[in-house]
Design an enzyme around this catalytic site. Structure first.
Site, mmCIF file in Angstrom:
data_model
loop_
_atom_site.group_PDB
_atom_site.id
_atom_site.type_symbol
_atom_site.label_atom_id
_atom_site.label_comp_id
_atom_site.label_asym_id
_atom_site.label_seq_id
_atom_site.Cartn_x
_atom_site.Cartn_y
_atom_site.Cartn_z
ATOM 1 N N CYS A 112 27.485 3.929 -11.588
ATOM 2 C CA CYS A 112 27.139 5.434 -12.105
ATOM 3 C C CYS A 112 26.628 5.977 -10.692
ATOM 4 C CB CYS A 112 26.143 5.598 -12.919
ATOM 5 S SG CYS A 112 26.172 7.232 -13.619
ATOM 6 N N HIS A 217 29.137 3.276 -17.243
ATOM 7 C CA HIS A 217 28.026 2.372 -17.343
ATOM 8 C C HIS A 217 28.689 0.894 -18.176
ATOM 9 C CE1 HIS A 217 24.565 4.236 -15.754
ATOM 10 N NE2 HIS A 217 24.862 5.191 -16.434
ATOM 11 N N GLU A 219 27.641 -1.941 -18.225
ATOM 12 C CA GLU A 219 26.562 -2.716 -18.628
ATOM 13 C C GLU A 219 26.032 -2.473 -20.030
ATOM 14 O OE1 GLU A 219 26.045 -0.237 -16.844
ATOM 15 O OE2 GLU A 219 24.286 0.844 -17.412
#
Ligand code: MN
Length: 251
Positions: A112, A217, A219
């Site tokens: 990001c 994102h 994660e």
């Protein structure tokens, strides 16, 4: 004895109790690195270039996390009222860490804000605000009151890329929580993924051992969206394979 590679995760400054600010970052980054077999360690955003090189020299890999906007002067842009959460100390520290990782060949995953830092570090520019600078673009973050899913969008992953090899697909749906994006692409970077509106969603370095960036994102989706864990596993594998300070790919 542990052979797990040490992966530095960039942290940011947050308000703290008693007017004492904190350094931190969402737990999801550390969990994703640990789950992939790495040892996570948080990096405060305070490194000058010499210190950044010293730190990167002790790391096996670097993860650039998400966060606020990069100050426009870092890429020759104009000040804009649309900029949010600018932290020049963090900008300088992360740009220095990227520079050190590029010089040393240290594996690097940029997420990001991180992909934007990577682009700026290599001379690229940014859309300071997609909505106002790119008419007709998709919503790349949820509007106030909308769910996280509201801004999810498709991404095309280009086949001649490390990203395509890692993910094993040519197209996927990703989350989207950004209002800035890479504009002109930095030197030695190639575009590896785009949204249907053309917004750059993936970049990687052409010659560095492992320098991969994504605008979404992953994660946040580990354990939820199949394949997202592979990005962290690839970083950890590269960190084991390359080790610290093995190469100078930047010349
Ligand atoms: Mn997006």
């Amino acid at each position: 004895m542990s052979t797990r590679p040490l992966i530095g995760i960039t942290a940011r400054t947050e308000p703290g109790p008693g007017h004492l600010p904190l350094y931190g970052i969402q737990q999801t980054y550390s969990h994703a690195i640990r789950r992939a077999g790495g040892l996570p360690v948080l990096l405060p955003p305070l490194f000058a270039s010499g210190e950044a090189a010293e730190m990167v020299g002790r790391l096996d890999g670097l993860l650039l996390s998400g966060g606020g906007d990069i100050a426009a002067e870092q890429y020759g842009g104009e000040e804009s009222a649309a900029l949010e959460l600018v932290d020049r100390e963090r900008d300088r520290s992360e740009l220095a860490l990227v520079d050190a990782a590029l010089r040393s060949g240290t594996p690097l995953l940029a997420i990001c804000r991180g992909i934007q830092v990577l682009n700026v570090a290599l001379g690229g520019t940014l859309y300071a605000d997609i909505l106002s600078q790119l008419p007709g673009a998709l919503p790349h973050r949820p509007a106030a009151g909308q769910s996280d899913e509201a801004s999810a969008h498709r991404v095309e992953v280009f086949p001649d890329s490390r990203l395509a090899t890692i993910l094993g697909v040519g197209e996927l749906t990703v989350n989207s929580f950004h209002h800035q994006a890479a504009r002109q692409v930095g030197e030695a970077l190639q575009v590896t993924a785009r949204a249907p509106d053309g917004v750059i969603e993936g970049l990687e370095h052409r010659t560095h051992p492992f320098c991969v960036g994504v605008q979404w994102h992953p994660e946040y989706e580990v354990g939820n969206c199949p394949g997202m864990e592979r990005l962290f596993e690839a970083l950890v594998r590269a960190a084991v394979a390359v080790g610290p300070q093995q190469a100078d790919v930047r010349g």
